[in-house]
Write an enzyme that holds these catalytic residues in place. Structure first.
Site, PDB file in Angstrom:
ATOM      1  N   GLU A 146      -2.479  10.832  -5.698  1.00 41.81           N
ATOM      2  CA  GLU A 146      -3.232  10.108  -4.670  1.00 41.81           C
ATOM      3  C   GLU A 146      -2.846   8.637  -4.638  1.00 41.81           C
ATOM      4  OE1 GLU A 146      -4.850  10.351  -2.179  1.00 41.81           O
ATOM      5  OE2 GLU A 146      -6.505  11.769  -2.219  1.00 41.81           O
ATOM      6  N   ASP A 147      -3.062   8.038  -3.485  1.00 43.11           N
ATOM      7  CA  ASP A 147      -2.908   6.575  -3.410  1.00 43.11           C
ATOM      8  C   ASP A 147      -4.169   5.876  -3.904  1.00 43.11           C
ATOM      9  OD1 ASP A 147      -4.238   7.643  -1.225  1.00 43.11           O
ATOM     10  OD2 ASP A 147      -3.517   6.164   0.196  1.00 43.11           O
TER      11      ASP A 147
ATOM     12  N   PHE B 180     -11.269  -3.963   0.910  1.00 46.83           N
ATOM     13  CA  PHE B 180     -10.510  -3.051   1.763  1.00 46.83           C
ATOM     14  C   PHE B 180      -9.027  -3.374   1.658  1.00 46.83           C
ATOM     15  CE2 PHE B 180      -8.830  -1.174   5.661  1.00 46.83           C
ATOM     16  CZ  PHE B 180      -9.246   0.124   5.424  1.00 46.83           C
TER      17      PHE B 180
ATOM     18  N   ASP C  55     -11.729   6.583  -4.141  1.00 47.60           N
ATOM     19  CA  ASP C  55     -12.769   5.637  -3.737  1.00 47.60           C
ATOM     20  C   ASP C  55     -14.138   6.281  -4.004  1.00 47.60           C
ATOM     21  OD1 ASP C  55     -14.328   3.713  -2.535  1.00 47.60           O
ATOM     22  OD2 ASP C  55     -13.427   3.869  -0.553  1.00 47.60           O
TER      23      ASP C  55
ATOM     24  N   ARG D  10       0.721   1.113   6.393  1.00 45.42           N
ATOM     25  CA  ARG D  10       1.156   1.990   5.305  1.00 45.42           C
ATOM     26  C   ARG D  10       2.522   1.577   4.759  1.00 45.42           C
ATOM     27  NH1 ARG D  10      -2.149   6.661   5.416  1.00 45.42           N
ATOM     28  NH2 ARG D  10      -2.816   7.332   7.468  1.00 45.42           N
TER      29      ARG D  10
HETATM   30  C1  PRP Z   1      -7.749   8.338   1.611  1.00 44.22           C
HETATM   31  C2  PRP Z   1      -6.960   8.477   0.321  1.00 44.22           C
HETATM   32  C3  PRP Z   1      -7.646   9.612  -0.382  1.00 44.22           C
HETATM   33  C4  PRP Z   1      -9.082   9.463   0.055  1.00 44.22           C
HETATM   34  C5  PRP Z   1      -9.847   8.804  -1.040  1.00 44.22           C
HETATM   35  O1  PRP Z   1      -7.232   9.271   2.508  1.00 44.22           O
HETATM   36  O2  PRP Z   1      -5.611   8.756   0.550  1.00 44.22           O
HETATM   37  O3  PRP Z   1      -7.145  10.863   0.023  1.00 44.22           O
HETATM   38  O4  PRP Z   1      -9.087   8.642   1.233  1.00 44.22           O
HETATM   39  O5  PRP Z   1     -11.150   8.547  -0.660  1.00 44.22           O
HETATM   40  P1  PRP Z   1     -12.419   9.155  -1.362  1.00 44.22           P
HETATM   41  O6  PRP Z   1     -12.256   9.018  -2.859  1.00 44.22           O
HETATM   42  O7  PRP Z   1     -13.521   8.278  -0.838  1.00 44.22           O
HETATM   43  O8  PRP Z   1     -12.575  10.583  -0.941  1.00 44.22           O
HETATM   44  P2  PRP Z   1      -7.564   9.282   4.073  1.00 44.22           P
HETATM   45  O9  PRP Z   1      -8.589  10.333   4.343  1.00 44.22           O
HETATM   46  O10 PRP Z   1      -7.857   7.882   4.522  1.00 44.22           O
HETATM   47  O11 PRP Z   1      -6.207   9.799   4.709  1.00 44.22           O
HETATM   48  P3  PRP Z   1      -4.722   9.160   4.644  1.00 44.22           P
HETATM   49  O12 PRP Z   1      -4.177   9.422   3.269  1.00 44.22           O
HETATM   50  O13 PRP Z   1      -3.974   9.890   5.711  1.00 44.22           O
HETATM   51  O14 PRP Z   1      -4.861   7.671   4.928  1.00 44.22           O
END
Ligand code: PRP
Length: 180
Positions: A99-100, A152, A103, A165
């Site tokens: 994961e990136d 953020f 949160d 990104r």
């Molecule tokens: C972001 C991130 C994780 C998730 C984390 O993805 O890449 O998958 O949110 O958040 P959480 O711990 O609150 O669940 P996003 O849904 O924004 O999609 P993306 O990777 O396409 O930006």
């Protein structure tokens, strides 16, 4: 220029590469002879996955899922929807989610539950960023490169409304960008 929208650089590109090297060495050790499937959660994980795998010196496979939790804004909606699933069965396989950012933890909490149901041999999480203050469910990544404050952030895969990104570092977005 994208840089003019950034309040400050939180983690530089060089720092990310060093962290990926260290994590890659750790994973090389931990997953020796286990042939894990690294599951990247699209789209944010792409740059980190691409850097990380260069530093893993044992056999791995890669697969990807698309899930959605933020729906284009800055606050988590609390709903995780699977848009694209894996191409293979994970029963008996060692799974490492990449994961990136973690949160609220909802995305990975849901996915870990799903993969336990699917009878993966082991389920672990590697994340570039961990934002512990954002957590609403109890889940801890097994491998974290950087803990960050509750700001953020964008860049290195992280977006604001699908932009930023492609920044080669992680930065804090100027408030005026998301309040206008
Ligand atoms: C972001 C991130 C994780 C998730 C984390 O993805 O890449 O998958 O949110 O958040 P959480 O711990 O609150 O669940 P996003 O849904 O924004 O999609 P993306 O990777 O396409 O930006």
């Amino acid at each position: 220029m994208l840089e003019q929208d950034i309040k400050k650089v939180l983690i530089s590109h060089d720092e990310i590469v060093v962290a990926a090297q260290q994590l890659g060495a750790q994973l090389t050790h931990d997953y020796q002879d286990k042939n894990p499937i690294l599951v990247g959660i699209l789209k944010g994980s792409i740059p980190f996955m691409a850097e990380l795998i260069k530093h893993i010196d044992t056999h791995i496979e890669m697969d990807f899922m698309i899930v959605s939790s933020y729906h284009g804004g800055t606050e988590s909606s609390g709903k995780v929807k699977i848009i694209k699933d894996l191409d293979q069965d994970v029963a008996g396989r060692h799974v490492l989610f990449v994961e990136d950012i973690i949160d609220t933890g909802r995305t990975l909490n849901d996915l870990c539950g799903l993969f336990a149901f699917r009878q993966a041999a082991s389920i672990k999480i590697a994340t570039l960023l961990d934002k512990p203050e954002g957590r609403v469910v109890e889940i801890e990544p097994d491998y974290t490169c950087f803990e960050i404050p509750n700001e953020f952030v964008v860049g290195y895969g992280l977006d604001y409304e699908e932009n930023y990104r492609n920044l080669p570092y992680v930065g804090v977005l100027k408030e005026e960008i998301y309040t206008r």
